[in-house]
Scaffold this active site. Structure first.
Site, PDB file in Angstrom:
ATOM      1  CB  THR A   1      -0.704  -0.137   1.232  1.00  0.00           C
ATOM      2  OG1 THR A   1      -1.478  -1.124   1.495  1.00  0.00           O
ATOM      3  CG2 THR A   1      -1.917   1.081   1.193  1.00  0.00           C
TER       4      THR A   1
ATOM      5  CD  GLU B   1       7.992  -4.700  -1.117  1.00  0.00           C
ATOM      6  OE1 GLU B   1       8.534  -5.641  -0.262  1.00  0.00           O
ATOM      7  OE2 GLU B   1       6.802  -4.130  -0.619  1.00  0.00           O
TER       8      GLU B   1
ATOM      9  CG  ASN C   1      -3.501  -5.368   5.922  1.00  0.00           C
ATOM     10  OD1 ASN C   1      -4.570  -5.241   6.456  1.00  0.00           O
ATOM     11  ND2 ASN C   1      -2.418  -4.463   5.758  1.00  0.00           N
TER      12      ASN C   1
END
Lengths: 1202, 330
Positions: A30, A63, A1007
Site C-alpha cells: 500500500t 520488493e 491485508n
C-alpha cells in the site's frame, strides 16, 4: 481530440508504465499495489505494450526480489519497471545502487509513503523516497494525477536517453488514490517520446553470449574510486535530458513542465519551496495572497535528483529575500531536512560564486507526515513566519507541538475562493457510497465539460468502517489537494452516524444542503435527530432533505447497498446535472459498472434510481431544537485516563487536534482499549436460549470478535443479577453444581452470525430454533447492556478447575484478545483469542505486518488485552519481512534475562532460602499450573528481596519475573511466512530455540486486498493471479518437518476445535521451535462470511487442508512423529472449491483453464494425502545429548475432524 | 424393419425415442453421442431464470463484500474479463448443438416472471432451438392461491409464450392439477403444440444428523411410467396436440407402452444416465424387436392403439389402486 478520463494517480502512472515495459516485477504494498494489480490484469487480458507484446508481469516474494528481477531484466536489455512504496522501496535500495552504478535504464514508480518508525503508517509522505536519494537514481516528482501520467512517460523516455535509472514518485493516497480528470497520452505520444534508437541501444547492451562481457566485477582500491567517477557526465546530463523530454511532451500536449517551476508574484520577496501534492494547496494560497497584493511565491521542484541547481536559481525571482523550504519527511538529527539542505547548499554556492547577489534567509519546515492535511491556511502560516521579525530556522506546520514549540500557529479561517461545488459524503464501508461517488466523478468528468476530483478517507477498521468521500466539481481544473473544509453539500448515508461521536456536519458551510438517509419521513424526522445535529442545522441554516434509502434499496432488491438510491438525490440537489440528464447518465454508469455482472443487477439498480427521486423529501426545519437524543460520547466515563484523554479524541475524529505532548514518545500504548469503543455496528445480535444450549463452547471458540463469551461460576454468583440475565446448570462431571452463562457483548458484537452458524443445538420442537438465534439489535441491545456488565463482573473460573485441552475447558478461560476490528466473520481471529485464553498472561507476541497487525495494532484501539492482575500479551510489530527474526530476538532477550536471574538465584540462595531457590531453579514449567506455581514462588522471592540495596539483590528483584516461563509467539500471515519472511522463518526454525510460530494462512495477502502468495492453491484466482494460479501451494510444514526437531501442526479451528487446542498446547509445551499453520477463512475467498468457521470443515473433508501434528520425539526408536489428525478425503475437491468465488470465478471467465487447473488441484490433494499417509509410517527421533531437552507430554490419540 | 418415424410438435422425427433433460443433454459432445445412438431429438436441461438472477446476485454480493471499507484493500478480487452470468453459456450450447446435430434441438425454459419467460423464449429461439419446452416447475405453497388461480396463470403463460415465438412450444406439466384432464384439454387449446407428461419434482429429504432439509435427486424407476401411461391414454383422442411420455421410460418395451397409449414420443433421462449415452440404440432395438414380434409395421399404426377408448378395458385407466388391488385379489 485528446481523450479525457477520470482515474486515480496509480492508474494514471500504470497506464503509461504498462505500455512501455516488457518485464514488470511486482509485489503488493500500500498504496502502490493498484499499479501492480492493473498491470497484471491488463497482461492477463492480453493488453499489449507499445511494441505489440504482452508485458510479462511476475510477482516476486518481496520488493527485494522485485528489485533483483528488475536488475536482471534490465541487464538483459529488457524494458523493465516495478511499483512500490515505503518499506518496499527500502528493500530495493541495495539493487538501486547496482542498477545506477551500471547505468541501466529502468523506472520505478513510487506512491510515496511514510516509513515505519515509532509506528507503521500506510499514508503519504516523502520519507521513503528521501531514503533513496543517495542511490544515484534520478528522481522525478509528480504533484497531481495528470503529472503522474505525464511524468511516467517523461521518466521512461528520459531513462532510456540518459541511461540513468528513474524513480518517479507521487504522494501516496493524496495523489495515488485521488481521482481526477486527466488528458490521456495516446500511443502516438508515447512513440514520439520513446526513441527507438534508445530502446535498441539498451537491448544491445544486454548480456548475450553472442557479445560476452563481464559486469558486476569486484574492484580494488586502485580503480574503484575512478570508476565511480567515470559515470559523472551521465548524471550531469540528466536535467537537460529531462527538460528536453518535457519540452517535447509540451509541444505535443500543450502541457508544459519545467524542472523547477515558479508560481506567484513576479516581485516576490517571500517564497516557499516544496514538491509533491502539497503544491496544489501552496499554489492556491500563493495565488490568493499574491492576488491580494502580497509579494509571495512558490517554487515547485519536479526533478529532485540530480538536483537541478541551475533550473532552481533560474526559477527564483531576484526579489526574493526569504525562503521557507517545506519537507514532507523528517530526518532526526540533521541540520535540516533534505530538500532544505539542497536548497541551502545551492543558494550558498550561488552566493559565494556571485551568481546571486546575496544569500536569502532560508528556513525549513516539516509538514504533511503520514498524509497529515496540508492546506492553504498552513501555507499562509509559513509566509507569516517568513514575515515575522525572527523566523524560526526550523519549524513544523499542521500540528500543535507543545513540547518543542516548533509548530506554527495556523489561522484556520483563511480559505481560498473556489468556483467548485464541494460535497462531502459519509458512508459505511461496503454500502456502496464510495463506489457511487467514484461513478459520479466519472459521469461528470467524462461526460461534461466540468472538472472533477474525488478523494476518499477510510477507516482503519475492517468491519463497520466509516468512509468519507470528498468530491469537487467545477468549471476550472481543481488543484485543492486537501479535504473539503466548507462543503456546499453534505450527505449522511447512515442514520446511525448521527449519534456516533463523529461530527458529520462539521464541514457544512452556512446554507449548505444536508441529505440524510433517514428511516423517518420528512414530517417526523426532526424530533428523532440528536439535539447536537438539530443545533448545527439551525445554526448553519442547512437545507435538510431526507430519503428512506434503506427502504427504497430493499424494495429494489439491493439489500443494504444504498448507493444508487443516494446518487440521483445528490445530482438533483447539488444541481450538478439536470434531473433527466443525471438519471440517464447514472443508468449508463450502472450499465458500465455492473453490466458484466448480469442484467438482474443492472435492473435492480435502475429500479432504485427511478424510485429514489420519488422518495426524496424536503424537511421544513422547525425553529427550535427538540427532544433528548444526544450524540454519544466516544468512550464511557469509566474508561481509563489515557483512553479519555487520547483514544477518545481519535475515536471522535479529533486526532488531528491532539498536541504532541499527548502522544507517547516511543510508540508505546496501553492494551485493552478496544473494549471502550462500544461501536454498536451489529444490525443483529445473537440471543442465547439456555434451555437448548448443550454447553459445547463452539460459539465462543469460533467468535471472530470474542464478542460472545462463556463463564462458569457458583450458582450463588447470580444473586442480584439484572433482570433477564440468563444461566443454566453447567454440564460437567469435572465440575458439578456450577452454573453457565453464554453472554453477548451487545455493543461490541459485529453481528457476523458465525456463532449461530456453528451452534449445533437445535430445539426438539422447532428445528430452526437453535441455542443461539439472531435478533434485531435495536430490539435487544439496551436490555443486554446491564446483563453484559454483570457478566463482566463475574470472576473467571479458577484456571485449574477444568483441563484446558477441551473446548469447554479452554472457553472458560479469560480471553485477552477481544473486540477486534477485523472483518466480520474473520477466520484468523478465533485462533488469537484462543491463544490468549491458553497462554495470554505469559505471552509475548511478535506480529508480522498484515491483517493481524492492523486489527491488532492499528490505532485508535487494540483488542490485545489485560487480565485483572494486569497481565496479558505484550505485543509488538517490527516489519513485514523480519518478523521471525524479531520474535527470535525477543526470545533471546528473554533467555539471557532468565539465565541471569537463575544465576542470581543460585548466588543469593542463602538469602532467599535454599528451599525456595531450589524450587525455583528446579521448576518444570511445561503446563499452565506449573507456571502459576512458579509465579507464586517468584512472588515469594520478591517479598524476600524487597528493599534489597545490593547490586545482585536489586538486579534479581527486577529480573525475577523472567523466572516464569514466557511463551513467545511469532504471528503472521502467509504473505510473511511463505514469501517475504520465508528465509528468516526458516532460519529461526533452524535455531532450535523455544519459539512458537503461528501462521494465519488465508492463502493470499489479505491485508492489501488479496494478492496471490506462494500459499495460494492451484486454480484459485487472486490479484496478481487473475488467470488462476498455475503452481501448487507450497507445503510450508515440509520445510520445518525436515529439521526433525521442529514441532509442526496444521489446524483448522472450524473443522476440529479440539485438534487446534491440543496442537497449540503441544506447540507451547515443546521446548524447541514450533510451527502451527492455521487455516484461516477470509473475505478474499469469496464465501459467505457468516459461515466462515464451519466452512473449514469441507476444506478438511476434501483433503484440501489435512490436519496433522508432527511431534518430534526423543525416543531411540519406534517414534512416529507425523500424525494425521483428519480422515482420508471424503468429498471431491470440487465439492469444496465449488463453494468459493476464488475458484468459481475462473470457471466463469475461462472454464477450460478452470477444468484443467481443477484436475491438477485434485491431483495435488490426492498426491499429498498419499505422501502424508506414508509419512505417518515413518519412524524418526531427534538426536540429542542426554538430558538436553525434557520430553514434554503429548497426546497420541487421533483427532478426527469434526 | 418397421417404420419408426413419428411427428412431435410438428417436427418429423426418425424415431419416437427422445433424450429428455439431463446431464447427457448438457454438452454438445454428449448430445452428438446420443444422436449417434439414434435418439430422434434432444431436450436440453432447463434455463432457470430464477437461477440466473440468484447467480448474478451472488456474484455481485461477493464482489461487493468488503469493498471500499479499508484503505489498503478497496476490493478483494481481480477484475475478470467475463463473469459468464446470464443465459449466454446456455444459449451458446443451443447454438452449437443446432449447428452440429442433425436432429431437432429442443430448449427448455423455466421462467420466474412473465417478462422473463417471453424474453428468454425469444433468446432461445434466436439461438436456433427447433422447439421450446416450458418447464412449469413450481410448488404452490401459498394457501391463498386457488387451483383456479394456478391453472389460469399457467394457461395465460402458455398463450403468451407460444404467441411470442415462432417455433413450436410444448408444456411440461406436473401431475398435481386437481382436474388434470380438464386442464390438459384447456392447455391443448392454447397455441402450444404439445404436452409433456410429467414433470418430476425434486423432493426434499432430511439429514437426520443435522435436521437440515436436503434436496434429493433420485433417478426414475420403471414403475413411474404408469402415471404418464394412464394420462396419455386418457388424453389421446381428447387433445389434438402432441403428447410426450416422460418419467420411467427405461427400455424399448417402455417406449412401446407409451406409444400404445398414444404418446408421439417417449423421453428418457434416467436410463441414459444409468446405462450411458449408447443406451438409446438398445432401446430402439428392443422396440423394433417387439414391434416385429407383434407384427406392427409402423409407429403410426401402433400409436394410440391402447388409448382409453381403444382399450379392451377402458375403465382400467380410471380405477384407483384400491379397486384394482381388490379386483386382482379376486
Amino acid at each position: 481530440m485528446t481523450r479525457q478520463i477520470c482515474v486515480d494517480g496509480n492508474e494514471a502512472a500504470a497506464l503509461v508504465a504498462h505500455r512501455l515495459s516488457e518485464v514488470v516485477a511486482i509485489y503488493p504494498i500500500t498504496p502502490a499495489s493498484p499499479m501492480g494489480e492493473l498491470a497484471d490484469a491488463w497482461s492477463s487480458a492480453g493488453r499489449t505494450n507499445l511494441w505489440g507484446s504482452v508485458p510479462e508481469v511476475v510477482e516476486m516474494q518481496s520488493e527485494a526480489g522485485a528489485a533483483g528481477a528488475l536488475h536482471g531484466a534490465t541487464q538483459k536489455g529488457a524494458l523493465a519497471t516495478t511499483f512500490t512504496a515505503s518499506q518496499g522501496l527500502l528493500l530495493m535500495i541495495p539493487n538501486m545502487y547496482k542498477i545506477a552504478g551500471e547505468l541501466s535504464p529502468v523506472v520505478v514508480h513510487v506512491a510515496a509513503r511514510s516509513l515505519a518508525t515509532h509506528a507503521l503508517s500506510i499514508f503519504g509522505d516523502h520519507s521513503d523516497v528521501m531514503a533513496a536519494r543517495q542511490t544515484g537514481w534520478a528522481m522525478l516528482c509528480a504533484s497531481s494525477v495528470q503529472e503522474a501520467h505525464d511524468f511516467a512517460l517523461v521518466a521512461h523516455a528520459a531513462t532510456l536517453r540518459s541511461r540513468v535509472p528513474f524513480l518517479h514518485f507521487f504522494d501516496g493516497f493524496r495523489t495515488s488514490h485521488e481521482i481526477d480528470k486527466i488528458s490521456v497520452l495516446d500511443d502516438d505520444d508515447l512513440t514520439a517520446l520513446i526513441r527507438e534508437d534508445d530502446v535498441l541501444a539498451h537491448r544491445f547492451r544486454g548480456l548475450s553470449p553472442d557479445r560476452p562481457v563481464l559486469r558486476g566485477t569486484a574492484q580494488n582500491p586502485d580503480v574503484f574510486f575512478q570508476a565511480r567517477e567515470a559515470a559523472n557526465l551521465f548524471h550531469d546530463a540528466v536535467p537537460a535530458t529531462v527538460q528536453e523530454v518535457m519540452d517535447e511532451l509540451g509541444a505535443r500536449t500543450g502541457r508544459h513542465h519545467r524542472l523547477v517551476e515558479y508560481v506567484g508574484a513576479p516581485d516576490a520577496e517571500r517564497v516557499v519551496v516544496l514538491m509533491g501534492s502539497g503544491v496544489g494547496a501552496a499554489t492556491e494560497a500563493v495565488e490568493a495572497l499574491a492576488g491580494a497584493g502580497e509579494k509571495v511565491g512558490a517554487i515547485v521542484v519536479r526533478l529532485y535528483r540530480p538536483f537541478p541547481t541551475d533550473a532552481f536559481l533560474d526559477a527564483l525571482p531576484d526579489s526574493v529575500r526569504s525562503i521557507a523550504v517545506l519537507d514532507r519527511t523528517k530526518e532526526p538529527g540533521a541540520p535540516a531536512e533534505p530538500l532544505c539542505q539542497d536548497v541551502t547548499t545551492t543558494l550558498a554556492r550561488a552566493a559565494s560564486s556571485g551568481r546571486v547577489g546575496s544569500m536569502p534567509l532560508v528556513i525549513g519546515g516539516r509538514y504533511g507526515l503520514s498524509s497529515k492535511e496540508f492546506t492553504p491556511a498552513m501555507v499562509k502560516a509559513v509566509f507569516d513566519e517568513l514575515s515575522s521579525t525572527s523566523p524560526r530556522s526550523a519549524f513544523t506546520v499542521g500540528i500543535r507541538d507543545d513540547v518543542t514549540g516548533l509548530s506554527l500557529d495556523v489561522d484556520s479561517s483563511f480559505t481560498v475562493p473556489t468556483r467548485a461545488v464541494q460535497a462531502v459524503f459519509w458512508g459505511l464501508g461496503a454500502d456502496g457510497t464510495v463506489g457511487a461517488n467514484k461513478a459520479s466523478i466519472k459521469i461528470i468528468g467524462e461526460h461534461t465539460d466540468q472538472w472533477a476530483q474525488g478523494y476518499f478517507v477510510y477507516d482503519s477498521r475492517k468491519s463497520g468502517a466509516v468512509t468519507t468521500s470528498h468530491l469537487r466539481f467545477g468549471p476550472e481544473p481543481i488543484r485543492s489537494t486537501y479535504l473539503i473544509e466548507r462543503a456546499d453539500f453534505v450527505a449522511c448515508h447512515q442514520w446511525s452516524f448521527l449519534t456516533q461521536p463523529v461530527d458529520v456536519l462539521g464541514t457544512a458551510r452556512q446554507g449548505a444542503t444536508f441529505l440524510l438517509n433517514s428511516p423517518y419521513r420528512a414530517d417526523e424526522v426532526w424530533s428523532h435527530l440528536p439535539v447536537e445535529i438539530q443545533g448545527q442545522i439551525l445554526d448553519q441554516d442547512l437545507d435538510l432533505w431526507v430519503i428512506d434509502a434503506a427502504r427504497v434499496a430493499r424494495e429494489a432488491g439491493m439489500a443494504n447497498r444504498i448507493n444508487t438510491v443516494m446518487q440521483p438525490c445528490f445530482f438533483v440537489l447539488s444541481g450538478v446535472l439536470p434531473r433527466d440528464e443525471a438519471v440517464t447518465a447514472i443508468k449508463a454508469s450502472i450499465e458500465r459498472n455492473y453490466g458484466k455482472r448480469g442484467r438482474a443487477i443492472v435492473e435492480q439498480n435502475n429500479a432504485a434510481v427511478d424510485a429514489a427521486l420519488e422518495a426524496l423529501e424536503r424537511v421544513e426545519v422547525p425553529a427550535l431544537a427538540v427532544g433528548d437524543t444526544h450524540r454519544r460520547p466516544p468512550v464511557p466515563p469509566e474508561a481509563p485516563d489515557f483512553v479519555q484523554r487520547v483514544t477518545a479524541r481519535m475515536l471522535a475524529g479529533e486526532g488531528d487536534l491532539l498536541p504532541v505532548s499527548a502522544l507517547p514518545v516511543d510508540g508505546t500504548f496501553p492494551t485493552g482499549t478496544a473494549r471502550w469503543e462500544r461501536r454498536m455496528i451489529a444490525a443483529e445480535l445473537p440471543v442465547w436460549d439456555p434451555d437448548i444450549c448443550i454447553d459445547c463452547g463452539k460459539c465462543t471458540i469460533s467468535c471472530p470478535h470474542t464478542a460472545i463469551q462463556m463463564k462458569v461460576y457458583e450458582p450463588s454468583t447470580v444473586d442480584g443479577a439484572p433482570e433477564g440475565f440468563l444461566h443454566k446448570d453447567f454440564r460437567s462431571r469435572d465440575l458439578p453444581g456450577h452454573a453457565l452463562t453464554i453472554q453477548v457483548a451487545p455493543d461490541d458484537c459485529t453481528g457476523c452470525g458465525v456463532c449461530v452458524d456453528v451452534c449445533p443445538a437445535k430445539s426438539k420442537e422447532q428445528a430452526n430454533h437453535k441455542a443461539l438465534n439472531m435478533a434485531p439489535a435495536d430490539e435487544i441491545r439496551a436490555d443486554e447492556r446491564p446483563r453484559y456488565e454483570f457478566f463482566r463482573s463475574i470472576p473467571y473460573l479458577d484456571r485449574d478447575a477444568l483441563p484446558h485441552d477441551t473446548i469447554k475447558g479452554s472457553q472458560v478461560l479469560e480471553p485477552l484478545f477481544e473486540f477486534s476490528g477485523a472483518c466480520a466473520g474473520c477466520g484468523e481471529t478465533p485462533y488469537l483469542h484462543l491463544l490468549t485464553q491458553l497462554f495470554g498472561d505469559r505471552m509475548v507476541v511478535a506480529n508480522a505486518t498484515g491483517c493481524s497487525s492492523i486489527y491488532g495494532g492499528n490505532l485508535p484501539t487494540t483488542p490485545w488485552s489485560v487480565n485483572g492482575d494486569g497481565r496479558g500479551p505484550a505485543w509488538a510489530n517490527s516489519l513485514f519481512e523480519d518478523n521471525a527474526e524479531f520474535g527470535l530476538g525477543l526470545r533471546l532477550g528473554n533467555e539471557v534475562h532468565r539465565s541471569e536471574a537463575e544465576r542470581l538465584v543460585a548466588e543469593l540462595s542463602e538469602r532467599i532460602g535454599r528451599d525456595l531457590a531450589d524450587a525455583i531453579l528446579g521448576a518444570v514449567q511445561s503446563g499452565d499450573g506449573d507456571v502459576r506455581e512458579q509465579r507464586a514462588r517468584v512472588a515469594q522471592l520478591r517479598e524476600r528481596l524487597d528493599g534489597a540495596t545490593d547490586r545482585s539483590g536489586r538486579r534479581l528483584f527486577l529480573l525475577a519475573d523472567e523466572l516464569v516461563r514466557t511463551s513467545t509467539w511469532i504471528v503472521g500471515g502467509d504473505g510473511w511466512a511463505y514469501d517475504i519472511g520465508s528465509g528468516g522463518l526458516d532460519h529461526v526454525l533452524a535455531s532450535g530455540r523455544d519459539v512458537n510460530v503461528l501462521v494465519l494462512d488465508t492463502e493470499v495477502y489479505s491485508n492489501t486486498g488479496g494478492q496471490a502468495s506462494k500459499s495460494t492453491a492451484r486454480g484459485a484466482i487472486a490479484k496478481f493471479a487473475a488467470a488462476g494460479k498455475d503452481a501448487p501451494k507450497k507445503d510450508l510444514g515440509a520445510t520445518a518437518r525436515h529439521y526433525g526437531n521442529v514441532f509442526v501442526g496444521q489446524v483448522a479451528i472450524g473443522a476440529s476445535e479440539q485438534q487446534t487446542i491440543k496442537t497449540l498446547l503441544e506447540a507451547d509445551a515443546w521446548p524447541g521451535p514450533s510451527l502451527v499453520i492455521a487455516y484461516s477463512t477470509c473475505i478474499a475467498h469469496g464465501i459467505d462470511m457468516s459461515t466462515s468457521i464451519s466452512h473449514m470443515k469441507d476444506a478438511v473433508r476434501s483433503g484440501y487442508w489435512p490436519l496433522y501434528r508432527f511431534h518430534p520425539g526423543l525416543e531411540d526408536a519406534g517414534h512416529h512423529p507425523f500424525q494425521l489428525d483428519s480422515r482420508k478425503p471424503q468429498i471431491p475437491l470440487r465439492a469444496f472449491t465449488g463453494t468459493e468465488a476464488r475458484y468459481g470465478m475462473l470457471h466463469r471467465s475461462d472454464p477450460e483453464r478452470a477444468e484443467m487447473l481443477g484436475a491438477l488441484a485434485q491431483a495435488d490433494v490426492d498426491e499429498r494425502w498419499r505422501y502424508y499417509e506414508q509419512l505417518a509410517e515413518v519412524e524418526r527421533s531427534v538426536p540429542h545429548a542426554p538430558g538436553e531437552v525434557p520430553e514434554p507430554a503429548h497426546d497420541d490419540t487421533e483427532q478426527p475432524d469434526a | 424393419m418397421p417404420d419408426l418415424s413419428t411427428t412431435y410438435l410438428g417436427l418429423a422425427l426418425r424415431s419416437p425415442i427422445v433424450a429428455s433433460p439431463g446431464p447427457a443433454t448438457r454438452t454438445v459432445d454428449s448430445m452428438a453421442a446420443l444422436e449417434d445412438a439414434g435418439v430422434a431429438a434432444v431436450v436440453l436441461p432447463s434455463l432457470f431464470e430464477e437461477q440466473i438472477e440468484a447467480d448474478e446476485q451472488a456474484l455481485h454480493d461477493t464482489l461487493e463484500a468488503g469493498t471500499d471499507m479499508f484503505a489498503e484493500a478497496l476490493d478483494y478480487f481481480p477484475s475478470m474479463g467475463d463473469y459468464d452470468t446470464g443465459p449466454d453459456r446456455y444459449l451458446a450450447v443451443v447454438e452449437q448443438a443446432r449447428a452440429r446435430l442433425g436432429i431437432p434441438v429442443i430448449a427448455s425454459l423455466n421462467g420466474a416472471s412473465m417478462g422473463g419467460w417471453i424474453r428468454y423464449a425469444r433468446l432461445l429461439q434466436d439461438a436456433g432451438a427447433d422447439a421450446l419446452e416450458l418447464n412449469l416447475y413450481e410448488v404452490h405453497v401459498d394457501p391463498q392461491r386457488t387451483a383456479a388461480d394456478v391453472e389460469d396463470s399457467d394457461i395465460a403463460l402458455m398463450e403468451a409464450v407460444a404467441t411470442a415465438v415462432d417455433i413450436p412450444v410444448a408444456a411440461k406439466l406436473s401431475p398435481y392439477y386437481s382436474a388434470f384432464a380438464s386442464f390438459a384439454v384447456r392447455a391443448s387449446q392454447t397455441p402450444i403444440s404439445g404436452l409433456v407428461l410429467f414433470n418430476r419434482f425434486y423432493q426434499p429429504d432430511l439429514d437426520l444428523d443435522t435436521l437440515d432439509v436436503v434436496p434429493s435427486v433420485e433417478l426414475s424407476s420403471p414403475w413411474e411410467l404408469r402415471l404418464p401411461l394412464r394420462w396419455i391414454a386418457v388424453l389421446r383422442g381428447q387433445v389434438a396436440c402432441s403428447l410426450a411420455a416422460t418419467s420411467g421410460v427405461h427400455d424399448g418395451l417402455d417406449v412401446a407402452k407409451a406409444l400404445l397409449v398414444g404418446a408421439d414420443v417417449a423421453m428418457t433421462t434416467s436410463a441414459v444416465l444409468h446405462h450411458g449415452v449408447a443406451h438409446p440404440a438398445s432401446m430402439e432395438r428392443e422396440l423394433v424387436a417387439w414391434m416385429e414380434d407383434h407384427e406392427y409395421v409402423s409407429v403410426s399404426q401402433l400409436r394410440g392403439s391402447v388409448r382409453r377408448e381403444a382399450a379392451v378395458d377402458p375403465e382400467a385407466f380410471e380405477r384407483t389402486d384400491y379397486r384394482k388391488t381388490l379386483s386382482s385379489w379376486r
